[in-house]
Design a protein around this motif. Structure first.
Motif, mmCIF file in Angstrom:
data_model
loop_
_atom_site.group_PDB
_atom_site.id
_atom_site.type_symbol
_atom_site.label_atom_id
_atom_site.label_comp_id
_atom_site.label_asym_id
_atom_site.label_seq_id
_atom_site.Cartn_x
_atom_site.Cartn_y
_atom_site.Cartn_z
ATOM 1 N N SER A 87 0.830 -1.206 0.000
ATOM 2 C CA SER A 87 0.000 0.000 0.000
ATOM 3 C C SER A 87 0.866 1.257 0.000
ATOM 4 O O SER A 87 0.453 2.293 -0.512
ATOM 5 N N GLU A 88 2.086 1.190 0.579
ATOM 6 C CA GLU A 88 2.997 2.334 0.533
ATOM 7 C C GLU A 88 3.392 2.651 -0.907
ATOM 8 O O GLU A 88 3.482 3.808 -1.291
ATOM 9 N N LYS A 141 1.587 1.905 -3.572
ATOM 10 C CA LYS A 141 0.387 2.455 -4.214
ATOM 11 C C LYS A 141 0.219 3.930 -3.837
ATOM 12 O O LYS A 141 -0.066 4.767 -4.696
ATOM 13 N N ASP A 142 0.432 4.257 -2.578
ATOM 14 C CA ASP A 142 0.349 5.653 -2.139
ATOM 15 C C ASP A 142 1.403 6.516 -2.838
ATOM 16 O O ASP A 142 1.128 7.649 -3.228
ATOM 17 N N ALA A 143 2.599 5.962 -2.997
ATOM 18 C CA ALA A 143 3.670 6.691 -3.692
ATOM 19 C C ALA A 143 3.285 6.938 -5.151
ATOM 20 O O ALA A 143 3.537 8.017 -5.694
ATOM 21 N N TRP A 163 0.252 7.381 -6.427
ATOM 22 C CA TRP A 163 -0.721 8.474 -6.501
ATOM 23 C C TRP A 163 -0.093 9.814 -6.157
ATOM 24 O O TRP A 163 -0.355 10.821 -6.819
ATOM 25 N N ALA A 164 0.748 9.838 -5.141
ATOM 26 C CA ALA A 164 1.385 11.096 -4.746
ATOM 27 C C ALA A 164 2.307 11.622 -5.841
ATOM 28 O O ALA A 164 2.330 12.821 -6.128
ATOM 29 N N ASP A 204 -7.623 15.428 -6.796
ATOM 30 C CA ASP A 204 -7.977 15.011 -5.440
ATOM 31 C C ASP A 204 -9.481 14.895 -5.225
ATOM 32 O O ASP A 204 -9.937 14.144 -4.372
ATOM 33 N N PRO A 216 -10.551 10.909 -6.761
ATOM 34 C CA PRO A 216 -9.407 10.007 -6.567
ATOM 35 C C PRO A 216 -9.607 8.643 -7.229
ATOM 36 O O PRO A 216 -10.735 8.217 -7.470
#
Length: 159
Positions: free
Chosen positions: A2-3, A5-7, A9-10, A37, A40
């Motif tokens: 998930s980290e 995946k978050d990276a 999107w960011a 945003d 999303p």
């Protein structure tokens, strides 16, 4: 993961160019991806009526592939998902920019404007250090300590 995946999107906020293809067309097109945003989970593209991508999804959603290789954003990805036309005026308002405006004589209200929505499903994502200074620090540290430089994270992501 998930980290990672978050990276993804960011860092998509900083990506200026990517390659997009509809699976049955087998031809990649350079596009400017955008994330919003307020909406999303999607990558958005503004294109024109008559382009291969717009024609390819005119009859409905299609399987597609997005490829990103942006060293400045520290993001490399090969993502499969679904591409479709969108009539979401709120999203178009949020995504429209002076860059988009340059492509259409009638601006945002030009009848040829088409909004595409890519919904990622899964893919290989690599998030690397974004700073040149950080990269050179890792290389120097590796030479001094005989440790492998920190190269970021890579792996399969399910969106």
């Amino acid at each position: 993961m998930s980290e990672l995946k978050d990276a993804f999107w960011a860092r998509m906020d900083d990506v200026r160019g990517a390659m997009l293809a509809i699976d049955d067309q087998d031809r990649f097109v350079a596009m400017s991806p955008q994330v919003d945003d307020d909406h999303p989970g999607f990558v958005w593209f503004i294109t024109a009526e008559g382009t291969d991508l717009a024609k390819g999804v005119a009859a409905g959603p299609k399987a597609a592939r997005l490829v990103v290789a942006d060293g400045g954003a520290g993001l490399y990805a090969d993502v499969r998902g679904t591409l479709q036309l969108s009539t979401n005026e709120d999203a178009l308002d949020e995504l429209w920019s002076f860059v988009s405006d340059a492509w259409f004589d009638g601006g945002q209200s030009d009848p040829d404007v088409r909004l595409l929505r890519f919904e990622p499903v899964q893919g290989e994502v690599s998030a690397t250090p974004t700073s040149g200074i950080k990269f050179f620090y890792e290389i120097a540290k590796a030479h001094l300590t005989d440790e492998t430089p920190e190269g970021g994270e890579q792996g399969q992501v399910t969106f």
